[in-house]
Design a protein around this motif. Structure first.
Motif, PDB file in Angstrom:
ATOM      1  N   GLY A   1      -9.268  -0.479   3.463  1.00  0.00           N
ATOM      2  CA  GLY A   1      -8.469   0.369   2.589  1.00  0.00           C
ATOM      3  C   GLY A   1      -9.161   0.549   1.254  1.00  0.00           C
ATOM      4  N   MET A   2      -9.239   1.794   0.787  1.00  0.00           N
ATOM      5  CA  MET A   2      -9.880   2.090  -0.496  1.00  0.00           C
ATOM      6  C   MET A   2      -8.814   2.132  -1.582  1.00  0.00           C
ATOM      7  SD  MET A   2     -12.536   4.946   0.994  1.00  0.00           S
ATOM      8  CE  MET A   2     -13.257   5.327  -0.570  1.00  0.00           C
ATOM      9  N   GLN A   3      -9.129   1.539  -2.711  1.00  0.00           N
ATOM     10  CA  GLN A   3      -8.171   1.478  -3.808  1.00  0.00           C
ATOM     11  C   GLN A   3      -8.610   2.393  -4.934  1.00  0.00           C
ATOM     12  OE1 GLN A   3      -6.557  -2.237  -4.838  1.00  0.00           O
ATOM     13  NE2 GLN A   3      -6.687  -3.023  -2.788  1.00  0.00           N
ATOM     14  N   PRO A   4      -7.697   2.870  -5.764  1.00  0.00           N
ATOM     15  CA  PRO A   4      -6.296   2.459  -5.765  1.00  0.00           C
ATOM     16  C   PRO A   4      -5.537   3.125  -4.617  1.00  0.00           C
ATOM     17  CG  PRO A   4      -6.605   4.172  -7.402  1.00  0.00           C
ATOM     18  CD  PRO A   4      -7.962   3.852  -6.820  1.00  0.00           C
ATOM     19  N   TYR A   5      -4.524   2.394  -4.086  1.00  0.00           N
ATOM     20  CA  TYR A   5      -3.671   2.968  -3.067  1.00  0.00           C
ATOM     21  C   TYR A   5      -2.841   4.085  -3.686  1.00  0.00           C
ATOM     22  CZ  TYR A   5      -4.679  -1.249  -0.333  1.00  0.00           C
ATOM     23  OH  TYR A   5      -5.297  -2.248   0.359  1.00  0.00           O
TER      24      TYR A   5
ATOM     25  N   VAL B   1       2.544   5.646  -2.058  1.00  0.00           N
ATOM     26  CA  VAL B   1       3.543   6.600  -1.568  1.00  0.00           C
ATOM     27  C   VAL B   1       4.817   5.846  -1.185  1.00  0.00           C
ATOM     28  CG1 VAL B   1       4.086   8.306   0.201  1.00  0.00           C
ATOM     29  CG2 VAL B   1       1.772   8.178  -0.738  1.00  0.00           C
ATOM     30  N   VAL B   2       5.940   6.271  -1.750  1.00  0.00           N
ATOM     31  CA  VAL B   2       7.237   5.701  -1.400  1.00  0.00           C
ATOM     32  C   VAL B   2       7.861   6.628  -0.362  1.00  0.00           C
ATOM     33  CG1 VAL B   2       9.510   5.012  -2.225  1.00  0.00           C
ATOM     34  CG2 VAL B   2       7.504   4.647  -3.671  1.00  0.00           C
TER      35      VAL B   2
ATOM     36  N   SER C   1       0.814  -1.217   0.000  1.00  0.00           N
ATOM     37  CA  SER C   1       0.000   0.000   0.000  1.00  0.00           C
ATOM     38  C   SER C   1       0.846   1.265   0.000  1.00  0.00           C
ATOM     39  CB  SER C   1      -0.925   0.015   1.216  1.00  0.00           C
ATOM     40  OG  SER C   1      -0.156  -0.038   2.404  1.00  0.00           O
ATOM     41  N   GLY C   2       2.088   1.172   0.429  1.00  0.00           N
ATOM     42  CA  GLY C   2       2.932   2.360   0.519  1.00  0.00           C
ATOM     43  C   GLY C   2       2.738   3.069   1.835  1.00  0.00           C
TER      44      GLY C   2
END
Length: 179
Positions: free
Chosen positions: A57-61, A64-65, A44-45
């Motif tokens: 969790g709602m997608q798209p994630y 985040v890196v 998910s990042g």
């Protein structure tokens, strides 16, 4: 010994554990791994959007890196995010980004040289505070105001000293707390 580095793109098709992998083996088309973890799930990042009713969790994630330290609604169903990150949805972003209501990364990209710890939105202005010295290439000592539409750093520059940790905006007043 090589030093660790962040990935540039999170692969949504590869699941990851919540702890260390100590051994892996491949047999045919199957990868087996073991280690010190209890859950394996999608990558998910450093930030996710959660459903307020179910907590899912709602997608798209956002992919985040790095780390997200702050988020604020953009007034159109999306979010401004700040933190210590280098990529969002596979695109380079330096510690600030905007995710639209559909989970897409927008072109809003002011960038900072160091981390952003808090964000407040007031009308067409995004106020940010953190451990940075530049925003959008302009000198700012931990506090800045950014145009919510264009991403341009505004002329607002309190040039404070110390590290701000908290922001609040009420009417024409910006409240700042920190060291």
């Amino acid at each position: 010994m090589a030093s660790p580095s962040h990935a540039q793109i999170l692969r949504e098709d590869v699941w990851v554990p919540d702890g260390a992998i100590v051994d892996m083996a491949v047999s045919g088309n199957t990868l087996y791994f073991g280690g010190n973890f209890s859950v394996v799930g999608p990558a998910s990042g450093g930030g996710v959007v959660l459903n307020t009713t179910t907590g899912a969790g709602m997608q798209p994630y956002p992919g985040v890196v790095g780390h997200v330290f702050a988020a604020a609604p953009d007034g159109s169903g999306g979010w401004f995010i700040g933190g210590d990150f280098t990529y969002v949805r596979g695109q380079p972003r330096s510690n600030l980004a905007q995710i639209d209501a559909f989970g897409n990364l927008t072109s809003w990209n002011p960038g900072t040289d160091r981390s952003v710890g808090t964000i407040e939105v007031s009308g067409t202005t995004v106020y940010v505070a953190g451990n940075f010295t530049t925003v959008g290439g302009l000198p700012r000592n931990g506090l800045a105001a950014i145009n919510a539409g264009t991403g341009a750093t505004t002329g607002w520059d309190p040039n404070q000293n110390g590290l701000p940790f908290a922001l609040a905006v009420s009417g024409g007043t910006v409240y700042v707390g920190g060291g």
